[in-house]
Design a protein around this motif. Structure first.
Motif, PDB file in Angstrom:
ATOM      1  N   LYS A 124       2.800  16.695  -5.270  1.00  0.00           N
ATOM      2  CA  LYS A 124       1.522  17.016  -5.913  1.00  0.00           C
ATOM      3  C   LYS A 124       0.420  16.157  -5.288  1.00  0.00           C
ATOM      4  N   ARG A 125      -0.757  16.174  -5.910  1.00  0.00           N
ATOM      5  CA  ARG A 125      -1.887  15.386  -5.416  1.00  0.00           C
ATOM      6  C   ARG A 125      -2.426  14.499  -6.536  1.00  0.00           C
ATOM      7  N   GLY A 126      -2.892  13.320  -6.154  1.00  0.00           N
ATOM      8  CA  GLY A 126      -3.646  12.477  -7.077  1.00  0.00           C
ATOM      9  C   GLY A 126      -2.853  11.972  -8.273  1.00  0.00           C
ATOM     10  N   CYS A 127      -1.543  11.754  -8.118  1.00  0.00           N
ATOM     11  CA  CYS A 127      -0.741  11.212  -9.215  1.00  0.00           C
ATOM     12  C   CYS A 127      -1.186   9.788  -9.541  1.00  0.00           C
ATOM     13  N   LEU A 128      -1.074   9.437 -10.807  1.00  0.00           N
ATOM     14  CA  LEU A 128      -1.455   8.108 -11.294  1.00  0.00           C
ATOM     15  C   LEU A 128      -0.784   7.004 -10.477  1.00  0.00           C
ATOM     16  N   GLU A 129       0.458   7.226 -10.108  1.00  0.00           N
ATOM     17  CA  GLU A 129       1.238   6.242  -9.364  1.00  0.00           C
ATOM     18  C   GLU A 129       0.622   5.885  -8.014  1.00  0.00           C
ATOM     19  N   LEU A 130      -0.147   6.817  -7.437  1.00  0.00           N
ATOM     20  CA  LEU A 130      -0.766   6.546  -6.140  1.00  0.00           C
ATOM     21  C   LEU A 130      -1.799   5.434  -6.231  1.00  0.00           C
ATOM     22  N   TYR A 131      -2.380   5.245  -7.410  1.00  0.00           N
ATOM     23  CA  TYR A 131      -3.443   4.259  -7.590  1.00  0.00           C
ATOM     24  C   TYR A 131      -2.927   2.998  -8.277  1.00  0.00           C
ATOM     25  N   ALA A 132      -1.963   3.188  -9.164  1.00  0.00           N
ATOM     26  CA  ALA A 132      -1.587   2.102 -10.070  1.00  0.00           C
ATOM     27  C   ALA A 132      -0.109   1.752  -9.932  1.00  0.00           C
ATOM     28  N   SER A 133       0.272   1.297  -8.749  1.00  0.00           N
ATOM     29  CA  SER A 133       1.638   0.825  -8.547  1.00  0.00           C
ATOM     30  C   SER A 133       1.657  -0.060  -7.316  1.00  0.00           C
ATOM     31  N   GLY A 134       2.736  -0.801  -7.147  1.00  0.00           N
ATOM     32  CA  GLY A 134       2.865  -1.625  -5.952  1.00  0.00           C
ATOM     33  C   GLY A 134       2.944  -0.773  -4.700  1.00  0.00           C
ATOM     34  N   GLY A 135       3.673   0.335  -4.786  1.00  0.00           N
ATOM     35  CA  GLY A 135       3.788   1.221  -3.641  1.00  0.00           C
ATOM     36  C   GLY A 135       2.459   1.859  -3.282  1.00  0.00           C
ATOM     37  N   GLY A 136       1.726   2.284  -4.320  1.00  0.00           N
ATOM     38  CA  GLY A 136       0.416   2.887  -4.093  1.00  0.00           C
ATOM     39  C   GLY A 136      -0.544   1.886  -3.466  1.00  0.00           C
ATOM     40  N   LEU A 137      -0.499   0.647  -3.952  1.00  0.00           N
ATOM     41  CA  LEU A 137      -1.360  -0.404  -3.404  1.00  0.00           C
ATOM     42  C   LEU A 137      -1.020  -0.657  -1.933  1.00  0.00           C
ATOM     43  N   ALA A 138       0.286  -0.706  -1.625  1.00  0.00           N
ATOM     44  CA  ALA A 138       0.711  -1.013  -0.249  1.00  0.00           C
ATOM     45  C   ALA A 138       0.237   0.040   0.746  1.00  0.00           C
ATOM     46  N   ARG A 139       0.061   1.301   0.258  1.00  0.00           N
ATOM     47  CA  ARG A 139      -0.410   2.333   1.165  1.00  0.00           C
ATOM     48  C   ARG A 139      -1.891   2.165   1.504  1.00  0.00           C
ATOM     49  N   ARG A 140      -2.616   1.387   0.692  1.00  0.00           N
ATOM     50  CA  ARG A 140      -4.063   1.292   0.890  1.00  0.00           C
ATOM     51  C   ARG A 140      -4.538  -0.099   1.262  1.00  0.00           C
ATOM     52  N   TRP A 141      -3.652  -1.096   1.108  1.00  0.00           N
ATOM     53  CA  TRP A 141      -4.079  -2.488   1.276  1.00  0.00           C
ATOM     54  C   TRP A 141      -2.914  -3.261   1.857  1.00  0.00           C
ATOM     55  N   SER A 142      -3.191  -4.057   2.886  1.00  0.00           N
ATOM     56  CA  SER A 142      -2.078  -4.666   3.612  1.00  0.00           C
ATOM     57  C   SER A 142      -1.661  -6.022   3.035  1.00  0.00           C
ATOM     58  N   GLY A 143      -2.415  -6.593   2.110  1.00  0.00           N
ATOM     59  CA  GLY A 143      -2.043  -7.895   1.555  1.00  0.00           C
ATOM     60  C   GLY A 143      -1.492  -7.769   0.151  1.00  0.00           C
ATOM     61  N   SER A 144      -1.509  -8.885  -0.564  1.00  0.00           N
ATOM     62  CA  SER A 144      -1.029  -8.897  -1.945  1.00  0.00           C
ATOM     63  C   SER A 144      -2.143  -8.451  -2.889  1.00  0.00           C
ATOM     64  N   ALA A 145      -1.788  -8.244  -4.139  1.00  0.00           N
ATOM     65  CA  ALA A 145      -2.801  -7.892  -5.141  1.00  0.00           C
ATOM     66  C   ALA A 145      -3.780  -9.048  -5.333  1.00  0.00           C
ATOM     67  N   ALA A 146      -3.263 -10.279  -5.243  1.00  0.00           N
ATOM     68  CA  ALA A 146      -4.142 -11.443  -5.387  1.00  0.00           C
ATOM     69  C   ALA A 146      -5.172 -11.476  -4.252  1.00  0.00           C
ATOM     70  N   GLN A 147      -4.715 -11.176  -3.026  1.00  0.00           N
ATOM     71  CA  GLN A 147      -5.640 -11.150  -1.886  1.00  0.00           C
ATOM     72  C   GLN A 147      -6.660 -10.017  -2.041  1.00  0.00           C
ATOM     73  N   LEU A 148      -6.214  -8.910  -2.618  1.00  0.00           N
ATOM     74  CA  LEU A 148      -7.144  -7.806  -2.876  1.00  0.00           C
ATOM     75  C   LEU A 148      -8.266  -8.264  -3.799  1.00  0.00           C
ATOM     76  N   MET A 149      -7.890  -8.953  -4.864  1.00  0.00           N
ATOM     77  CA  MET A 149      -8.888  -9.378  -5.849  1.00  0.00           C
ATOM     78  C   MET A 149      -9.878 -10.360  -5.215  1.00  0.00           C
ATOM     79  N   VAL A 150      -9.387 -11.248  -4.341  1.00  0.00           N
ATOM     80  CA  VAL A 150     -10.265 -12.205  -3.670  1.00  0.00           C
ATOM     81  C   VAL A 150     -11.218 -11.460  -2.723  1.00  0.00           C
ATOM     82  N   ALA A 151     -10.668 -10.553  -1.910  1.00  0.00           N
ATOM     83  CA  ALA A 151     -11.505  -9.828  -0.940  1.00  0.00           C
ATOM     84  C   ALA A 151     -12.560  -8.993  -1.659  1.00  0.00           C
ATOM     85  N   ALA A 152     -12.164  -8.373  -2.765  1.00  0.00           N
ATOM     86  CA  ALA A 152     -13.130  -7.558  -3.519  1.00  0.00           C
ATOM     87  C   ALA A 152     -14.240  -8.437  -4.082  1.00  0.00           C
ATOM     88  N   ALA A 153     -13.856  -9.599  -4.595  1.00  0.00           N
ATOM     89  CA  ALA A 153     -14.859 -10.522  -5.143  1.00  0.00           C
ATOM     90  C   ALA A 153     -15.783 -11.027  -4.049  1.00  0.00           C
TER      91      ALA A 153
END
Lengths: 306, 306
Positions: free
Chosen positions: B183-212
């Motif tokens: 399917k398309r646009g499943c919740l899991e694509l945005y809100a999971s470790g696997g979904g995050l890994a497809r869009r961001w190469s670091g950890s969630a903590a690094q994501l939060m720092v880079a976004a800030a």
């Protein structure tokens, strides 16, 4: 055999029913009676009294009543209802249990109307579908608003704050139109009678005809309605894995073309996915018959707390 | 006091725990042991055997084991698991109950890993939070995928087809990217470790720092992650009205900045709405401690069917 009375307080009508309950949990509807709703505290108080006393007059004295149950739209806690905006009962909670207690000495139970209707739908499935004591369903009520009630493994689920099944104000499109609740793009805006009325001036059946005839606006409204209903069904199934989803409310139960479109949407969704095949959402859908008074029957047979 | 063993079969590790269960339903973790996962039938069979026998060696013979429970990712029915793609167990169902039966004569129970972890989270709440026998929660597991388990009024909810809580493949954006599920646009694509890994190469903590720090891509990924997690929590609360939602999985439990952003999002959502105030979603959120082995403890203490 006990005779129990249920009263479903709706935005336009107050429906009462006398129900005979057998020892095995089977039931038979003895009598139904309705009076028009008059909004506001005095109107609801008087409507409740009239519906109850007129039903009892018709029932006669040979069949004494064992209990009175009431279903009411709003948040119900300890016999009081709050947020019953459609009944003009804003402000302080309205003590329906006390109002009913002034009418009768039998035990009184009060619950949210959709929860009572879910309990009624469970009785309908037991009577017509061979469902057992562990009947498992969500009732999705497509009325002015959109809300569900859950009966899980034979127990009515109220939830920690009496809000189980209140999926109508889940946001499905954050850039969607404003909702009276204060948010944007709530599911209820697309998939309810009220939502439909804001976008389309005829009935749901007329919408389906106009869309089939090529009316572009009707097609858009139809698409949102079908997608919204499908999403509501899927949310209920994927969150709780209820065995059956019973749809109620004139918008769907009196519109066969809409039922067909909804089933087609559910069937086509993820047709290539093994998970969706196992989920088989479309196989779980049932339609509550328009003439089955789930609200008042469910109110009559409401279980106690806990 | 019974000693019960639980084994949580994960994509990278097989976690075993020996748990002492008291008469009042209290529990104490006696011992934990882990072995790496080797994918495929032979690998899982051997890993299960190694984890169990090594745990028993460490436990010693003075404390006989009363039961063995197993949690496994996939659809579990009658002791067999299917769709366990992460374990390389595609194709025919794999009979884990039979595999376990070859290792031990004690009673064996097998369930889905997230359902077992939800049961473990219920034990954690009872041990640390004073929750009673009617503990009421959803465990939202933010791992490679996104799925929840429900414990309602003290009972583990499996659902009609063993799929209760499987909200990861609800479509949240029909025009979103394709999901491996088809399917398309499943919740899991945005809100999971696997979904995050497809869009961001670091950890969630690094994501939060880079976004800030103003990184526009990080801000977009963060926004989708927070919105997706918030939507998952709201779906669980509005569909079932669980008293608590316990979030698990390293992506959230090891990232305080993400926890703060999620709570802020839940708190701000519909802040003007009386219904949302009553719902109070943000007050229900808890974080499973990273070192609490909910999966293996829950598997050890799994209740029987029904």
């Amino acid at each position: 055999m006990n005779v129990r009375v249920g009263i479903d307080i709706g935005g336009t009508r107050i429906d009462a029913a006398a129900v005979a309950e057998g020892r095995d949990g089977d039931h038979r509807i003895l009598l139904q009676h309705a009076v028009p709703t008059v909004r506001g505290r005095e109107g609801i108080r008087e409507g409740l009294r009239t519906a109850y006393t007129q039903l009892l007059e018709r029932l006669g004295t040979e069949r004494p009543v064992a209990s009175l149950g009431i279903g009411v739209p709003g948040i119900v806690s300890g016999g009081r209802v709050s947020h019953a905006v459609n009944l003009g009962l804003d402000g302080d909670p309205f003590d329906l249990a006390a109002e009913a207690g002034a009418l009768t000495a039998v035990p009184v139970r009060v619950d949210n109307d959709v929860k009572a209707a879910a309990w009624g739908a469970a009785q309908w499935l037991r009577a017509t579908d061979g469902a057992g004591a562990d009947v498992d369903l969500a009732l999705l009520n497509v009325g002015t608003g959109l809300a569900a009630g859950l009966v899980l493994n034979g127990s009515l689920r109220r939830g920690a704050r009496g809000l189980a099944g209140e999926i109508g104000h889940l946001v499905t499109d954050r850039s969607g139109p404003p909702c009276p609740c204060g948010k944007r793009g709530c599911l209820e805006l697309y998939a309810s009678g009220g939502g439909l009325a804001r976008r389309w001036s005829g009935s749901a059946a007329q919408l389906m005809v106009a869309a089939a005839d090529g009316d572009a606006h009707a097609q858009l409204v139809r698409e949102d309605l079908v997608a919204g209903l499908a999403q509501a069904v899927r949310i209920l199934v994927q969150a709780t894995d209820v065995e059956q989803v019973v749809l109620a409310g004139g918008v769907v139960t009196s519109t066969p073309a809409l039922q067909g479109a909804l089933l087609a949407e559910l069937r086509s969704h993820g047709a290539d996915s093994g998970f969706e095949q196992h989920l088989a959402v479309h196989e779980r859908v049932r339609w509550l018959p328009e003439d089955y008074p789930a609200g008042s029957v469910g109110a009559a047979l409401l279980p106690g707390e806990g």
